[in-house]
Write a protein that holds these residues in place. Structure first.
Motif, PDB file in Angstrom:
ATOM      1  N   GLU A 188      35.515 -23.334  -4.117  1.00 37.03           N
ATOM      2  CA  GLU A 188      34.184 -23.605  -4.665  1.00 37.03           C
ATOM      3  C   GLU A 188      33.906 -25.102  -4.602  1.00 37.03           C
ATOM      4  O   GLU A 188      34.676 -25.910  -5.095  1.00 37.03           O
ATOM      5  N   ILE A 189      32.780 -25.465  -3.988  1.00 42.08           N
ATOM      6  CA  ILE A 189      32.374 -26.859  -3.880  1.00 42.08           C
ATOM      7  C   ILE A 189      31.463 -27.233  -5.044  1.00 42.08           C
ATOM      8  O   ILE A 189      31.704 -28.214  -5.734  1.00 42.08           O
TER       9      ILE A 189
ATOM     10  N   ARG B  70      22.908 -18.355 -10.440  1.00 45.24           N
ATOM     11  CA  ARG B  70      23.269 -19.585  -9.736  1.00 45.24           C
ATOM     12  C   ARG B  70      23.310 -19.356  -8.230  1.00 45.24           C
ATOM     13  O   ARG B  70      23.386 -18.228  -7.760  1.00 45.24           O
ATOM     14  N   ILE B  71      23.294 -20.459  -7.529  1.00 51.34           N
ATOM     15  CA  ILE B  71      23.643 -20.491  -6.112  1.00 51.34           C
ATOM     16  C   ILE B  71      24.900 -21.347  -6.034  1.00 51.34           C
ATOM     17  O   ILE B  71      24.929 -22.470  -6.539  1.00 51.34           O
ATOM     18  N   CYS B  72      25.947 -20.811  -5.423  1.00 46.01           N
ATOM     19  CA  CYS B  72      27.211 -21.536  -5.312  1.00 46.01           C
ATOM     20  C   CYS B  72      27.540 -21.776  -3.849  1.00 46.01           C
ATOM     21  O   CYS B  72      27.267 -20.938  -2.992  1.00 46.01           O
ATOM     22  N   VAL B  73      28.138 -22.923  -3.580  1.00 43.75           N
ATOM     23  CA  VAL B  73      28.560 -23.293  -2.231  1.00 43.75           C
ATOM     24  C   VAL B  73      30.082 -23.272  -2.191  1.00 43.75           C
ATOM     25  O   VAL B  73      30.740 -23.858  -3.046  1.00 43.75           O
ATOM     26  N   TYR B  74      30.613 -22.572  -1.183  1.00 42.49           N
ATOM     27  CA  TYR B  74      32.051 -22.434  -1.004  1.00 42.49           C
ATOM     28  C   TYR B  74      32.432 -22.930   0.385  1.00 42.49           C
ATOM     29  O   TYR B  74      31.655 -22.813   1.337  1.00 42.49           O
ATOM     30  N   ALA B  75      33.636 -23.465   0.511  1.00 41.21           N
ATOM     31  CA  ALA B  75      34.161 -23.901   1.808  1.00 41.21           C
ATOM     32  C   ALA B  75      35.413 -23.095   2.114  1.00 41.21           C
ATOM     33  O   ALA B  75      36.165 -22.741   1.210  1.00 41.21           O
ATOM     34  N   TYR B  76      35.618 -22.802   3.378  1.00 41.43           N
ATOM     35  CA  TYR B  76      36.893 -22.242   3.787  1.00 41.43           C
ATOM     36  C   TYR B  76      37.215 -22.742   5.181  1.00 41.43           C
ATOM     37  O   TYR B  76      36.341 -22.971   6.015  1.00 41.43           O
TER      38      TYR B  76
ATOM     39  N   CYS C  84      33.936 -23.622   7.438  1.00 36.92           N
ATOM     40  CA  CYS C  84      32.638 -22.999   7.200  1.00 36.92           C
ATOM     41  C   CYS C  84      32.265 -23.186   5.735  1.00 36.92           C
ATOM     42  O   CYS C  84      33.122 -23.167   4.851  1.00 36.92           O
ATOM     43  N   HIS C  85      30.977 -23.402   5.501  1.00 37.85           N
ATOM     44  CA  HIS C  85      30.428 -23.463   4.145  1.00 37.85           C
ATOM     45  C   HIS C  85      29.459 -22.302   3.983  1.00 37.85           C
ATOM     46  O   HIS C  85      28.637 -22.055   4.866  1.00 37.85           O
ATOM     47  N   VAL C  86      29.597 -21.613   2.871  1.00 41.01           N
ATOM     48  CA  VAL C  86      28.750 -20.466   2.570  1.00 41.01           C
ATOM     49  C   VAL C  86      28.091 -20.713   1.225  1.00 41.01           C
ATOM     50  O   VAL C  86      28.761 -21.087   0.260  1.00 41.01           O
ATOM     51  N   SER C  87      26.773 -20.519   1.170  1.00 41.62           N
ATOM     52  CA  SER C  87      26.089 -20.543  -0.126  1.00 41.62           C
ATOM     53  C   SER C  87      25.739 -19.099  -0.459  1.00 41.62           C
ATOM     54  O   SER C  87      25.309 -18.341   0.415  1.00 41.62           O
ATOM     55  N   GLN C  88      25.975 -18.707  -1.712  1.00 42.49           N
ATOM     56  CA  GLN C  88      25.702 -17.337  -2.137  1.00 42.49           C
ATOM     57  C   GLN C  88      25.071 -17.325  -3.506  1.00 42.49           C
ATOM     58  O   GLN C  88      25.424 -18.123  -4.379  1.00 42.49           O
ATOM     59  N   ALA C  89      24.129 -16.388  -3.677  1.00 40.54           N
ATOM     60  CA  ALA C  89      23.514 -16.170  -4.982  1.00 40.54           C
ATOM     61  C   ALA C  89      24.529 -15.471  -5.880  1.00 40.54           C
ATOM     62  O   ALA C  89      25.229 -14.555  -5.448  1.00 40.54           O
TER      63      ALA C  89
ATOM     64  N   GLU D 259      37.262 -10.865  14.823  1.00 42.32           N
ATOM     65  CA  GLU D 259      38.238 -10.952  13.741  1.00 42.32           C
ATOM     66  C   GLU D 259      37.535 -11.352  12.455  1.00 42.32           C
ATOM     67  O   GLU D 259      36.722 -12.277  12.443  1.00 42.32           O
ATOM     68  N   VAL D 260      37.852 -10.658  11.368  1.00 38.40           N
ATOM     69  CA  VAL D 260      37.338 -11.037  10.057  1.00 38.40           C
ATOM     70  C   VAL D 260      38.190 -12.200   9.567  1.00 38.40           C
ATOM     71  O   VAL D 260      39.404 -12.073   9.427  1.00 38.40           O
ATOM     72  N   VAL D 261      37.537 -13.343   9.338  1.00 39.06           N
ATOM     73  CA  VAL D 261      38.273 -14.527   8.905  1.00 39.06           C
ATOM     74  C   VAL D 261      38.104 -14.802   7.418  1.00 39.06           C
ATOM     75  O   VAL D 261      38.803 -15.636   6.857  1.00 39.06           O
ATOM     76  N   PHE D 262      37.159 -14.102   6.791  1.00 37.66           N
ATOM     77  CA  PHE D 262      36.946 -14.264   5.356  1.00 37.66           C
ATOM     78  C   PHE D 262      36.246 -13.022   4.822  1.00 37.66           C
ATOM     79  O   PHE D 262      35.369 -12.477   5.463  1.00 37.66           O
ATOM     80  N   SER D 263      36.642 -12.565   3.654  1.00 36.48           N
ATOM     81  CA  SER D 263      36.013 -11.417   3.026  1.00 36.48           C
ATOM     82  C   SER D 263      36.043 -11.598   1.515  1.00 36.48           C
ATOM     83  O   SER D 263      37.041 -12.065   0.969  1.00 36.48           O
TER      84      SER D 263
END
Length: 151
Positions: A20-21, A36-42, A52-57, A95-99
Motif C-alpha cells: 500500500e502506497i 477510499r481510493i487506495c494506491v498499491y505497488a507490486y 505496477c501501480h494499481v488504484s482501487q476503490a 500468466e497471472v502476476v497478481f491476484s
C-alpha cells in the motif's frame, strides 16, 4: 470439497503481494471506515525492473470496516520500467502476476502479463470479475523492453 481445495491451491500459487502506497477518502462515513481510493505497488515477481501501480476503490461503512463489503470494480493500472528488464528464458503466454479478492465471496481483481514479442513490449491487463458471473471491468498498461543505464 474439491472446489475449495482448488481455490486454496490457486491462492497459494499466486505471486506478489501489493504494497500500500497511500489512500485518500472519497466519501466520509458517519459510522465505520470512509470510502477510499487506495494506491498499491507490486513488483513483477518474474521480471525484475518492472513495477505496477494499481488504484482501487475501497468500500467503507460498517461492512467495509469488518471486511464484509464488496468493493466496486473501479480501478486503474500503470506499469513502468524501473530498472534493467531481465526476461526469463521461458515466459508463459498468459500468466497471472497478481491476484486479490475484492469481496468475501468470489469477486477478485487479477493482473495478467503477456509478452508482445514482435514489438518487444510487456502487456499487463487488470480484470475485475466475479467467478460466477464475470464482469468486463478492465485496464491495460504496457512496458516497452528498453535498455537501462547503458545495459
Amino acid at each position: 470439497m474439491k472446489y475449495l481445495t482448488a481455490l486454496l491451491l490457486a491462492a497459494l500459487t499466486l505471486p506478489a503481494s501489493a504494497e500500500e502506497i497511500a489512500c485518500t477518502t472519497t466519501t466520509w462515513k458517519l459510522i465505520g471506515a470512509n470510502h477510499r481510493i487506495c494506491v498499491y505497488a507490486y513488483d513483477d515477481p518474474k521480471i525484475s525492473g518492472v513495477t505496477c501501480h494499481v488504484s482501487q476503490a475501497r468500500t467503507g461503512g460498517v461492512k467495509g470496516s469488518f471486511g464484509l463489503a464488496e468493493d466496486p470494480s473501479q480501478f486503474s493500472l500503470a506499469c513502468r520500467q524501473i530498472g534493467p528488464i531481465n526476461l526469463p528464458a521461458k515466459l508463459p503466454d498468459d500468466e497471472v502476476v497478481f491476484s486479490e479478492d475484492t469481496s468475501i465471496l468470489f469477486k477478485e481483481t487479477k493482473i495478467h502479463r503477456f509478452l508482445d514479442e514482435k514489438r518487444k513490449v510487456l502487456v499487463y491487463l487488470a480484470i475485475s470479475r466475479k467467478i460466477i458471473e464475470g464482469a468486463p471491468a478492465n485496464a491495460i498498461s504496457t512496458v516497452p523492453i528498453q535498455p537501462w543505464g547503458g545495459k
